[in-house]
Design a protein around this motif. Structure first.
Motif, PDB file in Angstrom:
ATOM      1  N   TYR A 282       0.789  -1.172   0.016  1.00  0.00           N
ATOM      2  CA  TYR A 282       0.012   0.100  -0.001  1.00  0.00           C
ATOM      3  C   TYR A 282       1.035   1.361   0.134  1.00  0.00           C
ATOM      4  N   GLU A 283       0.286   2.406  -0.769  1.00  0.00           N
ATOM      5  CA  GLU A 283       0.965   3.500  -0.746  1.00  0.00           C
ATOM      6  C   GLU A 283       0.125   4.411   0.298  1.00  0.00           C
ATOM      7  N   VAL A 284       1.111   4.696   1.455  1.00  0.00           N
ATOM      8  CA  VAL A 284       0.461   5.268   2.788  1.00  0.00           C
ATOM      9  C   VAL A 284       0.649   6.468   2.773  1.00  0.00           C
ATOM     10  N   CYS A 285      -0.291   7.613   2.970  1.00  0.00           N
ATOM     11  CA  CYS A 285      -0.046   8.913   3.571  1.00  0.00           C
ATOM     12  C   CYS A 285      -0.549   9.078   4.809  1.00  0.00           C
ATOM     13  N   VAL A 286       0.360   9.376   5.623  1.00  0.00           N
ATOM     14  CA  VAL A 286       0.025   9.384   7.431  1.00  0.00           C
ATOM     15  C   VAL A 286      -0.345  10.839   7.729  1.00  0.00           C
ATOM     16  N   ALA A 287      -1.374  11.122   8.332  1.00  0.00           N
ATOM     17  CA  ALA A 287      -2.085  12.393   9.092  1.00  0.00           C
ATOM     18  C   ALA A 287      -1.931  12.032  10.537  1.00  0.00           C
ATOM     19  N   SER A 288      -1.330  13.040  11.246  1.00  0.00           N
ATOM     20  CA  SER A 288      -1.254  12.888  12.609  1.00  0.00           C
ATOM     21  C   SER A 288      -2.414  13.549  13.304  1.00  0.00           C
ATOM     22  N   ASN A 289      -3.325  14.088  12.723  1.00  0.00           N
ATOM     23  CA  ASN A 289      -4.602  14.646  13.611  1.00  0.00           C
ATOM     24  C   ASN A 289      -5.352  14.829  12.386  1.00  0.00           C
ATOM     25  N   GLY A 290      -6.860  15.323  12.850  1.00  0.00           N
ATOM     26  CA  GLY A 290      -7.747  15.369  11.900  1.00  0.00           C
ATOM     27  C   GLY A 290      -7.596  16.637  10.950  1.00  0.00           C
ATOM     28  N   HIS A 291      -7.052  17.827  11.666  1.00  0.00           N
ATOM     29  CA  HIS A 291      -6.833  18.906  10.714  1.00  0.00           C
ATOM     30  C   HIS A 291      -5.821  18.580   9.636  1.00  0.00           C
ATOM     31  N   ASP A 292      -4.730  17.859   9.926  1.00  0.00           N
ATOM     32  CA  ASP A 292      -3.830  17.722   8.714  1.00  0.00           C
ATOM     33  C   ASP A 292      -4.623  16.487   7.749  1.00  0.00           C
ATOM     34  N   ALA A 293      -5.425  15.640   8.352  1.00  0.00           N
ATOM     35  CA  ALA A 293      -6.356  14.647   7.375  1.00  0.00           C
ATOM     36  C   ALA A 293      -7.146  15.532   6.646  1.00  0.00           C
ATOM     37  N   LEU A 294      -7.828  16.487   7.001  1.00  0.00           N
ATOM     38  CA  LEU A 294      -8.831  17.420   6.323  1.00  0.00           C
ATOM     39  C   LEU A 294      -8.209  18.093   5.328  1.00  0.00           C
ATOM     40  N   GLU A 295      -6.926  18.700   5.508  1.00  0.00           N
ATOM     41  CA  GLU A 295      -6.117  19.293   4.504  1.00  0.00           C
ATOM     42  C   GLU A 295      -5.744  18.390   3.212  1.00  0.00           C
ATOM     43  N   LEU A 296      -5.116  17.181   3.583  1.00  0.00           N
ATOM     44  CA  LEU A 296      -4.750  16.019   2.379  1.00  0.00           C
ATOM     45  C   LEU A 296      -6.212  15.841   1.766  1.00  0.00           C
ATOM     46  N   LEU A 297      -7.246  15.657   2.278  1.00  0.00           N
ATOM     47  CA  LEU A 297      -8.437  15.236   1.801  1.00  0.00           C
ATOM     48  C   LEU A 297      -8.750  16.377   0.994  1.00  0.00           C
ATOM     49  N   ARG A 298      -8.897  17.572   1.500  1.00  0.00           N
ATOM     50  CA  ARG A 298      -9.231  18.597   0.468  1.00  0.00           C
ATOM     51  C   ARG A 298      -8.435  19.134  -0.630  1.00  0.00           C
ATOM     52  N   ALA A 299      -7.130  18.482  -0.438  1.00  0.00           N
ATOM     53  CA  ALA A 299      -6.071  18.813  -1.456  1.00  0.00           C
ATOM     54  C   ALA A 299      -6.322  18.167  -2.910  1.00  0.00           C
ATOM     55  N   GLY A 300      -7.419  17.318  -2.748  1.00  0.00           N
ATOM     56  CA  GLY A 300      -7.982  16.531  -3.905  1.00  0.00           C
ATOM     57  C   GLY A 300      -7.138  15.407  -4.272  1.00  0.00           C
ATOM     58  N   ILE A 301      -6.350  14.808  -3.247  1.00  0.00           N
ATOM     59  CA  ILE A 301      -5.952  13.577  -3.391  1.00  0.00           C
ATOM     60  C   ILE A 301      -6.808  12.507  -3.763  1.00  0.00           C
ATOM     61  N   PRO A 302      -6.945  11.603  -4.558  1.00  0.00           N
ATOM     62  CA  PRO A 302      -7.765  10.476  -4.572  1.00  0.00           C
ATOM     63  C   PRO A 302      -7.570   9.215  -3.894  1.00  0.00           C
ATOM     64  N   PHE A 303      -7.785   9.528  -2.266  1.00  0.00           N
ATOM     65  CA  PHE A 303      -7.684   8.047  -1.635  1.00  0.00           C
ATOM     66  C   PHE A 303      -8.561   7.051  -1.986  1.00  0.00           C
ATOM     67  N   ASP A 304      -7.937   5.862  -2.171  1.00  0.00           N
ATOM     68  CA  ASP A 304      -9.138   4.617  -2.194  1.00  0.00           C
ATOM     69  C   ASP A 304      -9.510   4.237  -1.062  1.00  0.00           C
ATOM     70  N   SER A 305      -8.784   4.410   0.217  1.00  0.00           N
ATOM     71  CA  SER A 305      -9.129   3.827   1.404  1.00  0.00           C
ATOM     72  C   SER A 305      -8.706   4.871   2.421  1.00  0.00           C
ATOM     73  N   VAL A 306      -9.661   5.244   3.555  1.00  0.00           N
ATOM     74  CA  VAL A 306      -9.242   6.215   4.859  1.00  0.00           C
ATOM     75  C   VAL A 306      -9.413   5.391   5.938  1.00  0.00           C
ATOM     76  N   VAL A 307      -8.234   5.305   6.729  1.00  0.00           N
ATOM     77  CA  VAL A 307      -8.233   4.620   7.965  1.00  0.00           C
ATOM     78  C   VAL A 307      -8.068   5.705   9.143  1.00  0.00           C
ATOM     79  N   THR A 308      -9.121   5.920   9.960  1.00  0.00           N
ATOM     80  CA  THR A 308      -8.992   6.953  11.002  1.00  0.00           C
ATOM     81  C   THR A 308      -9.360   6.344  12.359  1.00  0.00           C
ATOM     82  N   ASP A 309      -8.410   6.794  13.297  1.00  0.00           N
ATOM     83  CA  ASP A 309      -8.686   6.790  14.675  1.00  0.00           C
ATOM     84  C   ASP A 309      -9.862   7.560  15.081  1.00  0.00           C
ATOM     85  N   VAL A 310     -10.787   7.290  16.103  1.00  0.00           N
ATOM     86  CA  VAL A 310     -11.765   8.236  16.368  1.00  0.00           C
ATOM     87  C   VAL A 310     -11.283   9.390  17.142  1.00  0.00           C
ATOM     88  N   SER A 311     -10.642   9.177  18.246  1.00  0.00           N
ATOM     89  CA  SER A 311     -10.344  10.114  19.081  1.00  0.00           C
ATOM     90  C   SER A 311      -9.001  10.886  18.468  1.00  0.00           C
TER      91      SER A 311
END
Length: 110
Positions: free
Chosen positions: A23-52
């Motif tokens: 797998y090609e993995v992009c890591v975000a260490s918090n929700g804000h960083d994850a939202l930035e990556l998602l909104r940058a238009g990267i077409p992730f085929d899977s998203v795995v996220t911790d709730v807290s």
């Protein structure tokens, strides 16, 4: 794949294990960083996220935004809390309890 985990040790171990599985993995260490990556238009085929997550953006927030921006993406939500203690998750989200094993995560990713 976007992997969202605020515990650095867990993020490194799991990301390395997923990469070793091809797998090609992009890591975000918090929700804000994850939202930035998602909104940058990267077409992730899977998203795995911790709730807290720290800083006011939960993994559930990330999951909803991921589903909105990447309708075909597989969304996996992980938590140390029981599913019944979380807000109602959409049917398309898959829940895995923490701690999980790599085999369980790979199975959830499909």
């Amino acid at each position: 794949m976007l992997f969202v985990e605020d515990e650095v040790d867990i993020a490194e171990v799991v990301a390395d294990a997923l990469a070793s599985e091809g797998y090609e993995v992009c890591v975000a260490s918090n929700g804000h960083d994850a939202l930035e990556l998602l909104r940058a238009g990267i077409p992730f085929d899977s998203v795995v996220t911790d709730v807290s997550m720290p800083d006011g953006v939960s993994g559930i927030d990330v999951a909803h935004e991921a589903a909105r921006l990447n309708p075909e993406a597989r969304i996996i939500v992980a938590s140390g809390h029981q599913l019944g203690h979380l807000p109602q998750l959409p049917d398309r989200f898959q829940f895995i309890p923490k701690p999980y094993r790599l085999a369980g995560l790979l199975n959830a990713i499909g």
